[in-house]
Design a protein around this motif. Structure first.
Motif, PDB file in Angstrom:
ATOM      1  N   VAL A 158      -5.658 -18.095   2.797  1.00  0.00           N
ATOM      2  CA  VAL A 158      -6.714 -18.938   3.482  1.00  0.00           C
ATOM      3  C   VAL A 158      -6.346 -19.062   4.887  1.00  0.00           C
ATOM      4  N   GLY A 159      -7.140 -18.899   5.631  1.00  0.00           N
ATOM      5  CA  GLY A 159      -6.945 -19.338   7.216  1.00  0.00           C
ATOM      6  C   GLY A 159      -6.150 -18.502   8.092  1.00  0.00           C
ATOM      7  N   MET A 160      -5.554 -17.344   7.219  1.00  0.00           N
ATOM      8  CA  MET A 160      -4.783 -16.240   7.867  1.00  0.00           C
ATOM      9  C   MET A 160      -4.926 -14.827   7.294  1.00  0.00           C
ATOM     10  N   ASP A 161      -5.257 -13.983   8.332  1.00  0.00           N
ATOM     11  CA  ASP A 161      -5.626 -12.541   7.918  1.00  0.00           C
ATOM     12  C   ASP A 161      -4.350 -11.740   7.718  1.00  0.00           C
ATOM     13  N   MET A 162      -4.130 -11.546   6.346  1.00  0.00           N
ATOM     14  CA  MET A 162      -2.825 -10.674   5.889  1.00  0.00           C
ATOM     15  C   MET A 162      -2.973  -9.085   5.799  1.00  0.00           C
ATOM     16  N   GLY A 163      -4.270  -8.728   6.017  1.00  0.00           N
ATOM     17  CA  GLY A 163      -4.407  -7.516   5.749  1.00  0.00           C
ATOM     18  C   GLY A 163      -5.195  -7.348   4.426  1.00  0.00           C
ATOM     19  N   ARG A 164      -5.872  -6.027   3.935  1.00  0.00           N
ATOM     20  CA  ARG A 164      -6.326  -5.623   2.878  1.00  0.00           C
ATOM     21  C   ARG A 164      -5.347  -5.604   1.856  1.00  0.00           C
ATOM     22  N   ASN A 165      -5.523  -6.393   0.696  1.00  0.00           N
ATOM     23  CA  ASN A 165      -4.614  -6.530  -0.442  1.00  0.00           C
ATOM     24  C   ASN A 165      -5.413  -6.440  -1.581  1.00  0.00           C
ATOM     25  N   ARG A 166      -5.770  -5.008  -1.983  1.00  0.00           N
ATOM     26  CA  ARG A 166      -6.737  -4.997  -3.036  1.00  0.00           C
ATOM     27  C   ARG A 166      -6.295  -4.794  -4.443  1.00  0.00           C
TER      28      ARG A 166
ATOM     29  N   LEU B 101       2.385  -9.058 -10.277  1.00  0.00           N
ATOM     30  CA  LEU B 101       1.564  -9.999 -11.003  1.00  0.00           C
ATOM     31  C   LEU B 101       0.403  -8.976 -11.907  1.00  0.00           C
ATOM     32  N   THR B 102       0.000  -9.533 -13.222  1.00  0.00           N
ATOM     33  CA  THR B 102      -0.990  -8.877 -13.892  1.00  0.00           C
ATOM     34  C   THR B 102      -2.230  -9.707 -13.776  1.00  0.00           C
ATOM     35  N   PHE B 103      -3.315  -9.345 -13.089  1.00  0.00           N
ATOM     36  CA  PHE B 103      -4.630  -9.897 -13.058  1.00  0.00           C
ATOM     37  C   PHE B 103      -5.833  -9.387 -14.263  1.00  0.00           C
ATOM     38  N   THR B 104      -5.932 -10.372 -14.944  1.00  0.00           N
ATOM     39  CA  THR B 104      -6.969 -10.083 -15.992  1.00  0.00           C
ATOM     40  C   THR B 104      -8.135 -10.923 -15.817  1.00  0.00           C
ATOM     41  N   LEU B 105      -9.366  -9.812 -15.864  1.00  0.00           N
ATOM     42  CA  LEU B 105     -10.466 -10.573 -15.450  1.00  0.00           C
ATOM     43  C   LEU B 105     -11.591 -10.567 -16.583  1.00  0.00           C
ATOM     44  N   GLY B 106     -12.198 -11.371 -16.969  1.00  0.00           N
ATOM     45  CA  GLY B 106     -13.178 -11.564 -18.018  1.00  0.00           C
ATOM     46  C   GLY B 106     -14.507 -11.532 -17.469  1.00  0.00           C
TER      47      GLY B 106
ATOM     48  N   GLU C 264      -9.935  -2.963 -19.992  1.00  0.00           N
ATOM     49  CA  GLU C 264      -9.000  -2.992 -21.115  1.00  0.00           C
ATOM     50  C   GLU C 264      -9.653  -3.200 -22.444  1.00  0.00           C
ATOM     51  N   ALA C 265     -10.853  -3.922 -22.434  1.00  0.00           N
ATOM     52  CA  ALA C 265     -11.608  -3.848 -23.693  1.00  0.00           C
ATOM     53  C   ALA C 265     -13.156  -4.394 -23.079  1.00  0.00           C
ATOM     54  N   ASP C 266     -13.722  -4.678 -23.983  1.00  0.00           N
ATOM     55  CA  ASP C 266     -15.242  -5.056 -23.807  1.00  0.00           C
ATOM     56  C   ASP C 266     -15.340  -6.223 -23.145  1.00  0.00           C
ATOM     57  N   GLY C 267     -15.670  -6.106 -21.616  1.00  0.00           N
ATOM     58  CA  GLY C 267     -15.638  -7.281 -20.756  1.00  0.00           C
ATOM     59  C   GLY C 267     -14.371  -7.898 -20.097  1.00  0.00           C
ATOM     60  N   VAL C 268     -13.140  -7.140 -20.266  1.00  0.00           N
ATOM     61  CA  VAL C 268     -11.864  -7.533 -19.809  1.00  0.00           C
ATOM     62  C   VAL C 268     -11.551  -6.193 -19.004  1.00  0.00           C
ATOM     63  N   PHE C 269     -10.858  -6.617 -17.839  1.00  0.00           N
ATOM     64  CA  PHE C 269     -10.292  -5.575 -16.795  1.00  0.00           C
ATOM     65  C   PHE C 269      -9.111  -6.266 -16.202  1.00  0.00           C
ATOM     66  N   ARG C 270      -8.189  -5.271 -16.012  1.00  0.00           N
ATOM     67  CA  ARG C 270      -6.722  -5.539 -15.718  1.00  0.00           C
ATOM     68  C   ARG C 270      -6.355  -4.688 -14.663  1.00  0.00           C
ATOM     69  N   GLY C 271      -5.587  -5.390 -13.994  1.00  0.00           N
ATOM     70  CA  GLY C 271      -4.782  -4.518 -12.737  1.00  0.00           C
ATOM     71  C   GLY C 271      -3.548  -5.370 -12.332  1.00  0.00           C
ATOM     72  N   THR C 272      -2.812  -4.635 -11.561  1.00  0.00           N
ATOM     73  CA  THR C 272      -1.585  -5.398 -10.946  1.00  0.00           C
ATOM     74  C   THR C 272      -1.460  -5.358  -9.604  1.00  0.00           C
ATOM     75  N   GLY C 273      -0.818  -6.118  -9.102  1.00  0.00           N
ATOM     76  CA  GLY C 273      -0.806  -6.730  -7.639  1.00  0.00           C
ATOM     77  C   GLY C 273       0.173  -7.621  -7.082  1.00  0.00           C
TER      78      GLY C 273
ATOM     79  N   ALA D 298       0.770  -0.966   0.100  1.00  0.00           N
ATOM     80  CA  ALA D 298      -0.029  -0.152  -0.092  1.00  0.00           C
ATOM     81  C   ALA D 298       0.879   1.102  -0.060  1.00  0.00           C
ATOM     82  N   ALA D 299       2.109   1.207   0.725  1.00  0.00           N
ATOM     83  CA  ALA D 299       2.856   2.434   0.862  1.00  0.00           C
ATOM     84  C   ALA D 299       3.466   2.545  -0.500  1.00  0.00           C
ATOM     85  N   ALA D 300       4.208   1.532  -1.156  1.00  0.00           N
ATOM     86  CA  ALA D 300       4.530   1.541  -2.529  1.00  0.00           C
ATOM     87  C   ALA D 300       3.457   2.551  -3.508  1.00  0.00           C
ATOM     88  N   ARG D 301       2.156   1.661  -3.463  1.00  0.00           N
ATOM     89  CA  ARG D 301       1.222   2.208  -4.263  1.00  0.00           C
ATOM     90  C   ARG D 301       0.882   3.755  -4.145  1.00  0.00           C
TER      91      ARG D 301
END
Lengths: 230, 167
Positions: free
Chosen positions: B112-120, B90-95, B126-135, A157-160
């Motif tokens: 799974v089974g462990m809270d690591m905080g909000r990672n959105r 990583l590049t996340f491509t959603l159709g 990107e195109a019709d019905g295609v969405f993209r983001g990095t994380g 989050a900090a990097a973003r």
């Protein structure tokens, strides 16, 4: 997109929730070991210093992330240091456990009564109570580098936030502020652990110390093994 | 007093961990030992459940996209590069098939089974019905590798994909 103020609040509350949900589990053994090694001394000030050191490191890391604007680049640079810190943390817990159980002549490493046996013991013995309390701050600085999932998430989050900053200084300040908020949020849980393990209310403490020392050694070995496999 | 019986700190006692000594502990001490033992076991979840395998992996993210129906909407999630590794961009491509959402969808990454905080991961069209983001999927020192990506499609709902990552 969230406003800057909202992000700070989100990160602070995330730190608070993760402190009780995650940090108690992963960092709790370290905090418990430090408290137990003090054997009846007041734990609040040393643990406040420990947390201050930890948060300082988080803040610096957040600032660097904010300037770099890249989580992966910075983490790659510090990966080997983090592994070393994790091994150090494990060895520290083992040493505290051995000392507390009376199996090595170090006495109270962070305490006031060291048996003057051997070089190490003499050196530890030279540390006055005040100085040994102050030692918790640099210890916190170092252990703030421990690899930790939620810390990584906050650093992402900090990097973003840094990527969206108008210039480097702004990125540094935003990244640092975010991580300071996150770190502050985690403090209550770790202080609670420190206080719960404070055994001054117990009349019969010796057997608890012995059992705890065995558990500390086990946890320390677990840390070292995890670090080697990390 | 037990303290007197056991001697001072550092002194040896042959029955220190023996049944007799434990029986002599006062109730508070017994309570503490119990809590400490239970806490330590729960604090080391990987000792109890080495890889969080209680939840099934329902998607081989290394081989291809994760696909599921969200009501009548076909949702596919592709992560690249492959194999999907932690601690790398990583590049996340959603159709999204059929009717398109009113607002941009997003993905919450979690272990799974462990809270690591909000990672959105915020997605942009990107195109019709295609969405993209990095994380970034972060690495947990516990060694657990099973993660989940929860895809939120505004006004439609959410769908969860469970997959493993490479460290």
């Amino acid at each position: 997109m969230l406003s800057t103020e909202t992000i700070y609040f989100v990160v602070l509350s995330a730190g608070f929730a993760l402190g009780f949900g995650h940090c108690i589990g992963m960092c709790g053994p370290i905090v418990a070991s430090l408290s137990l090694s003090m054997r009846g001394r007041k734990v609040l000030v040393p643990h406040l210093l420990y947390n201050a050191g930890r948060i300082t490191t988080y803040g610096l890391l957040g600032g660097i992330m904010g300037v770099a604007g890249s989580f992966t680049r910075v983490v790659t640079e510090i990966a080997s240091i983090q592994k070393g810190v994790m091994i150090f943390a494990g060895l520290l817990i083992i040493m505290l456990g051995l000392a507390m159980g009376g199996w090595i002549p170090l006495g109270r490493i962070f305490g006031e009564d060291c048996a003057p046996m051997g070089f190490l013991a003499r050196e530890f013995g030279k540390m006055s109570e005040t100085r040994s309390t102050v030692a918790f701050y640099p210890l916190g600085l170092l252990l703030g580098l421990l690899p930790c999932g939620p810390v990584y998430t906050a650093l992402v989050a900090a990097a973003r936030a840094g990527m969206e900053a108008t210039h480097s200084l702004n990125g540094f300040i935003i990244g640092m502020s975010l991580m300071l908020c996150f770190g502050l949020g985690t403090v209550p849980a770790l202080l609670l652990v420190a206080k719960l393990v404070d055994l001054r209310w117990l009349r019969s403490r010796e057997i608890i110390y012995r059992i705890s020392s065995v558990m500390m050694i086990a946890v320390g070995i677990y840390f070292v093994v995890r670090a080697i496999r990390y | 007093m037990l303290t007197k019986q056991l001697g001072t700190y550092g002194g040896a006692h042959p029955t220190l961990l023996g049944e007799e000594s434990l029986v002599r502990l006062n109730p508070k001490a017994r309570l503490f030992v119990t809590i400490f033992c239970v806490a330590t076991l729960s604090l080391c979840p990987t000792l109890v459940s080495p890889d969080g395998k209680t939840k099934r992996i329902d998607c081989d993210a290394h081989a291809g996209p994760c696909v599921a129906y969200l009501e009548a909407t076909l949702v596919s999630l592709e992560m690249s590069p492959k194999p999907v590794k932690a601690m790398q961009e990583l590049t996340f491509t959603l159709g999204i098939g059929g009717e398109q959402p009113a607002a941009n969808p997003y993905i919450d990454l979690g272990m799974v089974g462990m809270d690591m905080g909000r990672n959105r991961v915020n997605l942009t069209p990107e195109a019709d019905g295609v969405f993209r983001g990095t994380g970034v999927i972060v690495r947990c020192p516990s060694g657990r590798r099973i993660w989940k990506a929860t895809v939120f499609v505004p006004d439609v709902g959410s769908v969860e994909f469970v997959f493993d990552v490479v460290y």
